[in-house]
Motif scaffolding. Structure first.
Motif, PDB file in Angstrom:
ATOM      1  N   ARG A  11       0.780  -1.232   0.000  1.00 15.10           N
ATOM      2  CA  ARG A  11       0.000   0.000   0.000  1.00 15.10           C
ATOM      3  C   ARG A  11       0.814   1.286   0.000  1.00 15.10           C
ATOM      4  O   ARG A  11       0.330   2.320  -0.427  1.00 15.10           O
ATOM      5  CB  ARG A  11      -0.887   0.028   1.236  1.00 15.10           C
ATOM      6  N   ARG A  49      10.265  -5.473   2.618  1.00 15.22           N
ATOM      7  CA  ARG A  49       8.926  -5.640   3.185  1.00 15.22           C
ATOM      8  C   ARG A  49       8.768  -4.614   4.301  1.00 15.22           C
ATOM      9  O   ARG A  49       9.738  -4.288   4.991  1.00 15.22           O
ATOM     10  CB  ARG A  49       8.781  -7.046   3.760  1.00 15.22           C
ATOM     11  N   ASP A  51       7.629  -4.827   7.178  1.00 16.83           N
ATOM     12  CA  ASP A  51       7.960  -5.359   8.508  1.00 16.83           C
ATOM     13  C   ASP A  51       9.443  -5.167   8.854  1.00 16.83           C
ATOM     14  O   ASP A  51       9.815  -5.162  10.021  1.00 16.83           O
ATOM     15  CB  ASP A  51       7.663  -6.875   8.564  1.00 16.83           C
ATOM     16  N   ASN A  70       2.227   2.687  12.426  1.00 16.71           N
ATOM     17  CA  ASN A  70       1.823   1.465  13.127  1.00 16.71           C
ATOM     18  C   ASN A  70       2.990   0.473  13.229  1.00 16.71           C
ATOM     19  O   ASN A  70       3.204  -0.145  14.273  1.00 16.71           O
ATOM     20  CB  ASN A  70       0.621   0.806  12.419  1.00 16.71           C
ATOM     21  N   SER A 158      -9.166   0.947   7.717  1.00 16.64           N
ATOM     22  CA  SER A 158      -9.098   2.145   6.886  1.00 16.64           C
ATOM     23  C   SER A 158     -10.525   2.578   6.571  1.00 16.64           C
ATOM     24  O   SER A 158     -11.078   3.464   7.211  1.00 16.64           O
ATOM     25  CB  SER A 158      -8.263   1.813   5.659  1.00 16.64           C
ATOM     26  N   SER A 159     -11.189   1.945   5.610  1.00 17.10           N
ATOM     27  CA  SER A 159     -12.589   2.306   5.325  1.00 17.10           C
ATOM     28  C   SER A 159     -13.538   1.663   6.331  1.00 17.10           C
ATOM     29  O   SER A 159     -14.656   2.135   6.519  1.00 17.10           O
ATOM     30  CB  SER A 159     -12.959   1.820   3.927  1.00 17.10           C
ATOM     31  N   THR A 162     -13.776  -4.062   5.779  1.00 12.93           N
ATOM     32  CA  THR A 162     -13.376  -5.424   6.174  1.00 12.93           C
ATOM     33  C   THR A 162     -14.055  -5.823   7.483  1.00 12.93           C
ATOM     34  O   THR A 162     -14.511  -6.962   7.635  1.00 12.93           O
ATOM     35  CB  THR A 162     -11.840  -5.499   6.313  1.00 12.93           C
TER      36      THR A 162
HETATM   37  O1  PRT Z   1       4.415  -7.264   1.966  1.00 11.68           O
HETATM   38  P1  PRT Z   1       4.542  -6.312   3.095  1.00 11.68           P
HETATM   39  O2  PRT Z   1       4.843  -6.991   4.419  1.00 11.68           O
HETATM   40  O3  PRT Z   1       5.515  -5.206   2.767  1.00 11.68           O
HETATM   41  O4  PRT Z   1       3.125  -5.552   3.208  1.00 11.68           O
HETATM   42  P2  PRT Z   1       1.899  -5.793   4.190  1.00 11.68           P
HETATM   43  O5  PRT Z   1       0.928  -6.679   3.479  1.00 11.68           O
HETATM   44  O6  PRT Z   1       2.331  -6.161   5.560  1.00 11.68           O
HETATM   45  O7  PRT Z   1       1.333  -4.303   4.330  1.00 11.68           O
HETATM   46  P3  PRT Z   1       0.345  -3.488   3.366  1.00 11.68           P
HETATM   47  O8  PRT Z   1       0.992  -3.206   2.069  1.00 11.68           O
HETATM   48  O9  PRT Z   1      -1.014  -4.104   3.367  1.00 11.68           O
HETATM   49  O10 PRT Z   1       0.238  -2.133   4.223  1.00 11.68           O
HETATM   50  C1  PRT Z   1       1.339  -1.297   4.422  1.00 11.68           C
HETATM   51  C2  PRT Z   1       0.937  -0.176   5.360  1.00 11.68           C
HETATM   52  O11 PRT Z   1      -0.154   0.547   4.775  1.00 11.68           O
HETATM   53  C3  PRT Z   1       0.406  -0.586   6.722  1.00 11.68           C
HETATM   54  O12 PRT Z   1       1.436  -0.900   7.636  1.00 11.68           O
HETATM   55  C4  PRT Z   1      -0.367   0.655   7.142  1.00 11.68           C
HETATM   56  O13 PRT Z   1       0.506   1.622   7.670  1.00 11.68           O
HETATM   57  C5  PRT Z   1      -0.901   1.204   5.808  1.00 11.68           C
HETATM   58  N1  PRT Z   1      -2.354   0.945   5.574  1.00 11.68           N
HETATM   59  C6  PRT Z   1      -3.246   1.906   5.199  1.00 11.68           C
HETATM   60  C7  PRT Z   1      -3.023  -0.218   5.649  1.00 11.68           C
HETATM   61  C8  PRT Z   1      -4.362   0.059   5.334  1.00 11.68           C
HETATM   62  N2  PRT Z   1      -4.469   1.379   5.049  1.00 11.68           N
HETATM   63  C9  PRT Z   1      -5.331  -1.024   5.327  1.00 11.68           C
HETATM   64  N3  PRT Z   1      -6.507  -0.791   5.042  1.00 11.68           N
HETATM   65  N4  PRT Z   1      -2.628  -1.483   5.937  1.00 11.68           N
HETATM   66  C10 PRT Z   1      -3.522  -2.489   5.914  1.00 11.68           C
HETATM   67  N5  PRT Z   1      -4.853  -2.299   5.648  1.00 11.68           N
HETATM   68  C11 PRT Z   1      -5.705  -3.525   5.655  1.00 11.68           C
HETATM   69  C12 PRT Z   1      -6.671  -3.607   6.841  1.00 11.68           C
HETATM   70  O14 PRT Z   1      -6.049  -4.294   7.897  1.00 11.68           O
HETATM   71  C13 PRT Z   1      -7.808  -4.447   6.287  1.00 11.68           C
HETATM   72  O15 PRT Z   1      -7.557  -5.818   6.464  1.00 11.68           O
HETATM   73  O16 PRT Z   1      -6.542  -3.513   4.542  1.00 11.68           O
HETATM   74  C14 PRT Z   1      -7.762  -4.173   4.791  1.00 11.68           C
HETATM   75  C15 PRT Z   1      -8.870  -3.294   4.265  1.00 11.68           C
HETATM   76  O17 PRT Z   1      -9.135  -2.228   5.159  1.00 11.68           O
HETATM   77  P4  PRT Z   1     -10.574  -1.531   5.201  1.00 11.68           P
HETATM   78  O18 PRT Z   1     -10.793  -1.021   6.623  1.00 11.68           O
HETATM   79  O19 PRT Z   1     -10.508  -0.410   4.217  1.00 11.68           O
HETATM   80  O20 PRT Z   1     -11.594  -2.556   4.823  1.00 11.68           O
END
Ligand code: PRT
Ligand code: ZN
Length: 283
Positions: A11, A49, A51, A70, A158-159, A162
């Protein structure tokens, strides 16, 4: 030379590349390559990544990193948060099944809470004197209550879509997050100078976000009223026009107030209103 760690895919990836590019740190966006040198700034970009970014900056393997707040809070470590960058907005929340009655934080006493953010959650529960049971899980946290594995979750929202689609409701926000620039505390003098230059450029890009440049012709008689509508950074730029009784006015406005301003400007006689995107504002 500064090494900047950014997310390789996910993201924050695209906006982090765009932000650096807009600040004049241009590099080949070849994510197959792990490390790419900038041709335009004394920096190299390290794709990781998310993390791993906080740890790599804390240990000095990279001087800078762009990552979600976070992640920084979860991983801890010795890094300085230098700037909030204005994208990747989300929040870390406690959520429970939607049919449950929420009674306040005490609700979580003795409850099983699933999360990928055990450290942030542990700290929050401790601060509030709540004795919850943390169940650490690396993904699909939102399905754990319906699978009978947990009573509640602590996850990124976020929105909120989920949560809704998994029959959950948000009851507490613990952390408001966005992408941040982090730095190692031990930079050389030369690296500090490079960082100052980079921050100056990043700030110019960030200030211009969400802003529009407005140009219009306005009857000179409406000039005072226009100034009230357009309080620009210092003051709007006004130039006389060849046509008598008219002037040209330039100003910067917040994008979310654009249509309201345009309506009010038209009402006082503005014509030929042009709206331009802004690339940078150098303060
Ligand atoms: O592969 P890698 O480990 O690098 O990526 P990742 O899969 O661990 O992270 P990634 O790319 O999903 O997210 C990177 C960062 O984006 C996060 O650490 C947050 O700081 C930020 N971010 C912003 C989000 C979201 N918005 C988000 N919506 N990270 C995750 N989500 C997930 C949320 O947990 C839910 O499961 O997206 C899903 C949809 O969210 P809703 O509420 O819009 O439905
Ligand atoms: Zn990750």
């Amino acid at each position: 030379m500064l090494r900047i760690a950014i997310q390789n895919k996910g993201r924050l990836s695209e906006e982090s590349v765009d932000l650096l590019n807009n600040a004049g740190v241009k590099f080949d966006n070849l994510k197959r390559k792990y490390l790419v040198k900038s041709a335009t700034f004394p920096a190299e970009v390290l794709y990781l990544r998310d993390d791993d970014i906080t740890g790599v900056v804390a240990s000095g393997l990279a001087e800078l990193g762009i990552v979600g707040l976070n992640e920084v809070k979860e991983k801890g470590g010795d890094v300085n948060i230098i700037r909030r960058l204005g994208y990747g907005f989300c929040r870390l929340c406690l959520a429970i099944p939607k049919n449950e009655t929420y009674t306040g934080l005490e609700y979580f006493s003795g409850k099983r809470i699933a999360t990928s953010y055990p450290n942030v959650l542990r700290e929050f529960l401790k601060e509030n004197g709540i004795d919850g049971r943390i169940i650490e899980i690396s993904g699909s946290v939102e399905i754990t209550p319906s699978a009978g594995m947990a009573d509640a979750i602590f996850d990124i929202v976020s929105s909120g879509g989920t949560l809704v689609s998994n029959g959950l409701k948000e009851v507490e926000t613990v952390l408001e997050s966005e992408a941040v620039l982090i730095a190692n505390g031990n930079l050389s003098d030369a690296q500090r100078e490079e960082l100052d230059e980079l921050l100056f450029r990043l700030d110019s890009v960030c200030i211009s976000r969400g802003k529009k440049y407005l140009l219009m012709n306005i009857p000179s008689a409406s000039f005072e009223k226009a100034i009230e509508i357009l309080p620009a950074m210092r003051s709007p730029t006004v130039m006389p026009l060849a046509a008598e009784g008219w002037c040209s006015l330039h100003s910067v406005v917040d994008a979310d107030k654009l249509w309201d301003k345009v309506k009010r400007l038209k009402a006082i006689g503005a014509e030929g209103i042009s709206v331009l995107n802004l690339d940078k504002i150098i303060p």
